[in-house]
Design an enzyme around this catalytic site. Structure first.
Site, PDB file in Angstrom:
ATOM      1  N   SER A  10       0.825  -1.126   0.022  1.00 14.70           N
ATOM      2  CA  SER A  10      -0.278  -0.297   0.302  1.00 14.70           C
ATOM      3  C   SER A  10       0.627   1.249  -0.199  1.00 14.70           C
ATOM      4  O   SER A  10       1.669   1.541   1.148  1.00 14.70           O
ATOM      5  CB  SER A  10      -1.127  -0.115   1.637  1.00 14.70           C
ATOM      6  N   HIS A  35      -1.923  -1.195  -4.024  1.00 14.49           N
ATOM      7  CA  HIS A  35      -2.284  -1.080  -3.661  1.00 14.49           C
ATOM      8  C   HIS A  35      -2.295   0.482  -3.426  1.00 14.49           C
ATOM      9  O   HIS A  35      -1.871   1.280  -2.643  1.00 14.49           O
ATOM     10  CB  HIS A  35      -2.147  -1.749  -1.585  1.00 14.49           C
ATOM     11  N   ASP A  37      -4.670   3.755  -1.405  1.00 12.00           N
ATOM     12  CA  ASP A  37      -5.743   4.414  -0.907  1.00 12.00           C
ATOM     13  C   ASP A  37      -6.832   5.010  -0.641  1.00 12.00           C
ATOM     14  O   ASP A  37      -6.032   5.991  -0.971  1.00 12.00           O
ATOM     15  CB  ASP A  37      -5.152   3.860   0.678  1.00 12.00           C
ATOM     16  N   MET A  39      -9.249   8.650  -0.039  1.00  8.12           N
ATOM     17  CA  MET A  39      -9.713   8.571   1.121  1.00  8.12           C
ATOM     18  C   MET A  39     -10.593  10.066   1.155  1.00  8.12           C
ATOM     19  O   MET A  39      -9.790  10.323   0.277  1.00  8.12           O
ATOM     20  CB  MET A  39      -9.007   8.368   2.119  1.00  8.12           C
ATOM     21  N   HIS A  68      -9.026   1.443  -3.731  1.00  2.00           N
ATOM     22  CA  HIS A  68      -9.374   0.900  -1.806  1.00  2.00           C
ATOM     23  C   HIS A  68      -9.915   1.873  -2.037  1.00  2.00           C
ATOM     24  O   HIS A  68      -9.020   3.309  -1.329  1.00  2.00           O
ATOM     25  CB  HIS A  68      -8.624   0.075  -1.038  1.00  2.00           C
ATOM     26  N   MET A  70     -12.211   4.282   0.193  1.00  2.00           N
ATOM     27  CA  MET A  70     -12.338   4.370   1.239  1.00  2.00           C
ATOM     28  C   MET A  70     -13.681   5.872   1.203  1.00  2.00           C
ATOM     29  O   MET A  70     -13.504   7.260   1.730  1.00  2.00           O
ATOM     30  CB  MET A  70     -12.394   4.311   2.160  1.00  2.00           C
ATOM     31  N   MET A 139     -11.546  -5.530   6.518  1.00  2.00           N
ATOM     32  CA  MET A 139     -11.122  -4.977   7.085  1.00  2.00           C
ATOM     33  C   MET A 139     -10.448  -5.525   8.492  1.00  2.00           C
ATOM     34  O   MET A 139     -10.686  -5.226   9.031  1.00  2.00           O
ATOM     35  CB  MET A 139     -10.985  -3.347   7.331  1.00  2.00           C
ATOM     36  N   PHE A 145      -5.817   5.165   8.796  1.00  3.20           N
ATOM     37  CA  PHE A 145      -4.667   5.329   8.453  1.00  3.20           C
ATOM     38  C   PHE A 145      -3.887   3.970   8.730  1.00  3.20           C
ATOM     39  O   PHE A 145      -4.235   2.620   8.666  1.00  3.20           O
ATOM     40  CB  PHE A 145      -4.771   6.026   9.785  1.00  3.20           C
ATOM     41  N   GLY A 146      -2.528   4.186   8.599  1.00  2.00           N
ATOM     42  CA  GLY A 146      -1.570   2.683   7.679  1.00  2.00           C
ATOM     43  C   GLY A 146      -1.050   2.938   9.376  1.00  2.00           C
ATOM     44  O   GLY A 146      -1.476   3.430  10.033  1.00  2.00           O
ATOM     45  N   GLY A 147      -0.354   1.997   9.571  1.00  2.00           N
ATOM     46  CA  GLY A 147       0.198   1.618  10.657  1.00  2.00           C
ATOM     47  C   GLY A 147      -0.529   1.437  12.248  1.00  2.00           C
ATOM     48  O   GLY A 147       0.039   1.374  13.567  1.00  2.00           O
ATOM     49  N   ASP A 177      -6.747  -6.474   4.983  1.00  2.00           N
ATOM     50  CA  ASP A 177      -5.714  -4.864   5.080  1.00  2.00           C
ATOM     51  C   ASP A 177      -5.992  -4.391   6.414  1.00  2.00           C
ATOM     52  O   ASP A 177      -7.277  -3.994   6.522  1.00  2.00           O
ATOM     53  CB  ASP A 177      -6.159  -3.829   3.817  1.00  2.00           C
ATOM     54  N   GLY A 199       0.928  -2.362   4.546  1.00  2.00           N
ATOM     55  CA  GLY A 199       1.363  -0.554   3.686  1.00  2.00           C
ATOM     56  C   GLY A 199       3.093  -0.795   4.821  1.00  2.00           C
ATOM     57  O   GLY A 199       4.268  -0.424   4.044  1.00  2.00           O
ATOM     58  N   SER A 200       2.685  -0.204   5.792  1.00  2.00           N
ATOM     59  CA  SER A 200       4.173   0.429   7.500  1.00  2.00           C
ATOM     60  C   SER A 200       5.003  -0.631   7.023  1.00  2.00           C
ATOM     61  O   SER A 200       6.096  -0.818   7.144  1.00  2.00           O
ATOM     62  CB  SER A 200       3.561   0.078   8.614  1.00  2.00           C
TER      63      SER A 200
END
Ligand code: DX5
Ligand code: ZN
Length: 223
Positions: A10, A35, A37, A39, A68, A70, A139, A145-147, A177, A199-200
């Protein structure tokens, strides 16, 4: 048959100043999809990318772009993302009224159609449209948010999602995800996932390419 987990890094966690270089590194390491994201600051409390970034990525990578959304009213974005080169268009059923109609519209534009379920959204939201799905995204964090840490109850939901897809003889991808690390990759693949967004764990690692290989190995150690 050798099972192979699909890895979808991501770019939410990528260094945007070095995006081309980082995408090239994960592509070289064998990532399967990229990926993206999207938003809108309404469906989730954050703002990110639009179709312009997908078009730019499409010019620098051969990998399918796994978008994706959102966003509220995802139907407004089907045409722009199709034109930008998205391969997969995944939206949240909570975000629109005529979900089945939009799934058909996504396929008509030549993209794979996906639905994503927030932690609190029950699986039965997708039960009646399984035949219209190319991908089901569970999900394992609340999106935005990532992380964030993996939500442990996702594991049982993935198991039930796998049963649902198998019972309906669906070939849809089962993607997870949020909070995917080497540890949770093992857990979600054992529960039946075949596609991992990370992602992270990838872009915050010292070596994103190595992180891709390690996640794949963690997912299906025998493969
Ligand atoms: C979260 C996004 C994710 C995010 C995952 O709302 O949908 O795709 O990038 O980030 P990690 O892997 O850091 O949890
Ligand atoms: Zn995502």
């Amino acid at each position: 048959m050798t099972r192979r987990v699909r890895i979808a890094p991501s770019v939410l966690s990528a260094d945007l100043i070095r995006l081309a270089e980082q995408v090239a590194a994960v592509e070289e390491a064998g990532a399967d999809w990229i990926h993206v994201d999207v938003m809108d600051g309404r469906f989730v409390p954050n703002l990110t990318f639009g179709a312009g970034l997908v078009a730019a990525l499409h010019r620098i990578t051969k990998l399918p772009l796994d978008v994706h959304l959102m966003v509220v009213e995802p139907e407004r974005y089907i045409a722009p993302f199709a034109e930008a080169g998205a391969a997969v268009f995944t939206f949240h059923p909570e975000a629109t009224v005529h979900v089945q109609r939009q799934l058909v519209a996504v396929r008509e534009r030549g993209m794979q159609a996906g639905l994503a379920l927030n932690p609190a959204s029950p699986l039965w939201l997708v039960e009646d449209v399984v035949d219209d799905l190319d991908l089901l995204l569970i999900m394992s964090v609340n999106p935005g948010f990532g992380g964030q840490a993996y939500w442990p109850a996702a594991t049982d939901k993935i198991r039930r999602a796998r049963q649902l897809l198998d019972a309906r003889r669906s070939q849809a991808a089962l993607e997870v995800d949020g909070g995917i690390t080497r540890d949770t990759a093992r857990t979600v693949c054992a529960a039946g996932a075949d596609t991992l967004v990370a992602g992270s764990a990838i872009f915050c690692a010292d070596d994103p390419g190595r992180a891709v290989r390690e996640l794949r190995q963690a997912g299906y150690p025998e493969a």
